[in-house]
Design an enzyme around this catalytic site. Structure first.
Site, mmCIF file in Angstrom:
data_model
loop_
_atom_site.group_PDB
_atom_site.id
_atom_site.type_symbol
_atom_site.label_atom_id
_atom_site.label_comp_id
_atom_site.label_asym_id
_atom_site.label_seq_id
_atom_site.Cartn_x
_atom_site.Cartn_y
_atom_site.Cartn_z
ATOM 1 N N HIS A 198 0.819 -1.207 0.000
ATOM 2 C CA HIS A 198 0.000 0.000 0.000
ATOM 3 C C HIS A 198 0.855 1.259 0.000
ATOM 4 C CE1 HIS A 198 -3.143 -2.587 2.315
ATOM 5 N NE2 HIS A 198 -3.252 -2.776 1.020
ATOM 6 N N LYS B 169 5.469 6.144 7.278
ATOM 7 C CA LYS B 169 4.909 5.277 8.319
ATOM 8 C C LYS B 169 6.014 4.833 9.269
ATOM 9 C CE LYS B 169 1.429 3.361 5.201
ATOM 10 N NZ LYS B 169 0.936 2.166 4.514
ATOM 11 N N TYR C 173 0.967 1.768 13.862
ATOM 12 C CA TYR C 173 1.869 2.627 13.118
ATOM 13 C C TYR C 173 1.400 4.065 13.110
ATOM 14 C CZ TYR C 173 -1.328 1.541 9.195
ATOM 15 O OH TYR C 173 -2.423 1.355 8.394
ATOM 16 N N ASP D 158 -6.507 -6.151 -2.228
ATOM 17 C CA ASP D 158 -5.114 -6.542 -2.416
ATOM 18 C C ASP D 158 -4.961 -7.640 -3.468
ATOM 19 O OD1 ASP D 158 -4.349 -4.639 -0.586
ATOM 20 O OD2 ASP D 158 -4.038 -6.051 1.056
#
Length: 186
Positions: A62, A72, A132, A169
């Site tokens: 992603h 991130k 995250y 995905d």
């Protein structure tokens, strides 16, 4: 805090100091001042947490397009994951290359994935929690992905199994066909 460089410029492993005694342990997982001391200057604006029930769950690859791209700072707080960053900056000397590392509740390592990189993880245990920080809010209209098993990238996923994937995905494009507005050095 120990900062370990990887083969991908800007992608670093963070090893927080852990202080333990007979009661358990304590760790400072993020300090803006300490990050700035080592040249990691990010303004994180959102914390995210995910739970994956089954071993072999794969989330990613992603990323968000500019101007809503995200850096991130990823850590696993329950169980273990294999965490991956892929350089998708056009013109980069490491374009299409990947770096992977095990992050776990036990090792307490973190991975910093800057803008211009796609990110994914595969769970190595059941009942995994990942947390995250990001430096840009989620933007559905800028949300993009790359298929997890793109042969041009060649990620060596652990476990040797077909992963548990979301429908999104499963249908992600190859890197060469992905919508991508990142350019190295810009």
């Amino acid at each position: 805090m120990n900062v370990v460089e990887t083969k991908l410029e800007g992608v670093v492993v963070i090893e927080p100091k852990v202080f333990g005694d007979h009661r358990g342990w304590f760790s400072e997982t993020y300090s803006d001042a300490k990050f700035k001391e080592v040249g990691l200057e990010y303004q994180f604006v959102q914390d995210n947490q995910s739970f994956s029930a089954a071993k072999g769950t794969l989330r990613g690859l992603h990323y968000q397009l500019d101007p809503k791209a995200q850096t991130k700072l990823v850590r696993c707080t329950r169980g273990a994951i294999y965490d991956v960053a892929v350089d998708i900056r056009k013109g980069s000397p490491t374009y299409g290359q990947w770096f992977g590392i095990e992050l776990s509740a036990e090792n307490k390592k973190q991975l910093l994935v800057p803008k211009g990189f796609a990110h994914a993880f595969m769970t190595l245990t059941d009942d995994v929690e990942v947390q995250y920080k990001v430096d840009e809010l989620y933007s559905p209209e800028n949300d993009r992905g790359i298929i997890w098993n793109d042969p041009d990238i060649g990620i060596e996923w652990p476990l040797g199994i077909t992963p548990v994937l979301s429908e999104k995905d499963e249908k992600a494009p190859l890197l060469k066909n992905a919508d991508n507005n990142f350019t190295y050095g810009v």
